[in-house]
Design an enzyme around this catalytic site. Structure first.
Site, PDB file in Angstrom:
ATOM      1  N   ASP A  85      -0.259   5.002   1.044  1.00 52.35           N
ATOM      2  CA  ASP A  85      -0.491   5.886   2.186  1.00 52.35           C
ATOM      3  C   ASP A  85      -0.456   5.094   3.488  1.00 52.35           C
ATOM      4  OD1 ASP A  85      -0.998   8.463   0.874  1.00 52.35           O
ATOM      5  OD2 ASP A  85      -2.716   7.429  -0.002  1.00 52.35           O
ATOM      6  N   ASP A 102      -1.247  -0.935   6.071  1.00 52.86           N
ATOM      7  CA  ASP A 102      -1.408  -0.336   7.394  1.00 52.86           C
ATOM      8  C   ASP A 102      -2.824  -0.506   7.928  1.00 52.86           C
ATOM      9  OD1 ASP A 102      -2.390   1.591   5.429  1.00 52.86           O
ATOM     10  OD2 ASP A 102      -2.590   2.980   7.112  1.00 52.86           O
ATOM     11  N   ASP A 160       0.855  -1.176   0.000  1.00 54.71           N
ATOM     12  CA  ASP A 160       0.000   0.000   0.000  1.00 54.71           C
ATOM     13  C   ASP A 160       0.899   1.237   0.000  1.00 54.71           C
ATOM     14  OD1 ASP A 160      -2.484   1.351   0.133  1.00 54.71           O
ATOM     15  OD2 ASP A 160      -2.237   1.637   2.282  1.00 54.71           O
TER      16      ASP A 160
END
Length: 259
Positions: free
Chosen positions: A15, A209, A13
């Site tokens: 961000d 995250d 990922d």
């Protein structure tokens, strides 16, 4: 992670893993550099459909992260791939930005508000009542409802903004029709991404995250999963989910030596 094949390809990922509010997370540059030097297939993923891969390449480069255009995979690209497989050379009414409209143009789709095959909802900073009203009417008239991603809010310097999932809920309430979400946590986004780089899920890993999108999508796609604690999910929240990542690490810096 017993009995798993060695990791030959990586999906990560963007961000919360590589960058946070426009600033690289420590270790991100070393991780990307190691990936590129190793020659291993990899993709940087984002559920955000606003930007084209070329846009994101330029944005990441300004932050000091050199990610080739062909190594960027967005929910817009996953949506376009899905529609191309489902109904080649179709038509769509689109609410979204250049990342989505470009992806659909590139697969030969006609963008129209006249009896489209699909209404495709993506991310934009200018959701309009007029556009949402048109989407509701077209769906009621038989257009199929597709969304790039289910994220209900997006980040901004001023705080959370309503995002695709929130607008989709409004349209669903008005039409009674649930959309099909192409982006994470749908494993479709991971599988189409893996196919793009010629990788296999059993020898691939996903870094994210968020437990509810990144880790879930990775697990459902059959990949090893790494949760980093530099984004939204906190350590104490991991046990709240009925599934677990393969490993929890503090940040992307802890994974450099695994490449």
């Amino acid at each position: 992670m017993a009995d798993r094949k060695p990791i030959e390809s990586w999906l990560t990922d963007m961000d919360g893993v590589l960058i946070h509010e426009g600033v690289p997370i420590p270790g991100a540059d070393a991780f990307i550099k190691k990936l590129r030097e190793s020659g291993r297939p990899f993709l940087v993923l984002t559920n955000n459909s606003i930007y084209t891969p070329r846009d994101l390449h330029a944005r990441l480069r300004r932050m000091g992260l050199e990610v080739p255009i062909e190594n960027i995979w967005t929910s817009a690209l996953a949506t376009a791939k899905f529609l191309d497989d489902q109904r080649p050379n179709g038509s769509a009414y689109v609410i979204g930005e250049a990342g989505l409209t470009t992806a659909l143009h590139d697969i030969g789709y006609i963008l129209t508000d006249h009896e489209p095959d699909y209404v495709v909802l993506g991310e934009t900073r200018t959701y309009s009542f007029e556009a949402m009203t048109k989407a509701v009417r077209l769906i009621n008239d038989g257009a199929r409802f597709i969304c790039t991603n289910p994220d209900e809010t997006g980040p901004s310097a001023e705080g959370p903004l309503p995002a695709t999932g929130a607008v989709a809920a409004l349209i669903t309430k008005a039409t009674g029709k649930q959309p099909y979400f192409a982006g994470k946590p749908n494993p479709l986004m991971m599988r189409t991404g893996l196919n793009t780089i010629g990788a296999h899920s059993e020898s691939s890993a996903m870094i994210g995250d968020r437990m509810d999108t990144d880790v879930l999508a990775g697990i459902e796609a059959g990949m090893q999963t790494f949760l980093v604690l530099t984004g939204l999910t906190r350590p104490e929240q991991v046990e709240n989910f009925p599934y677990r990542p393969s490993q929890v690490v503090d940040s992307i810096a802890d994974l450099v030596d695994l490449v």
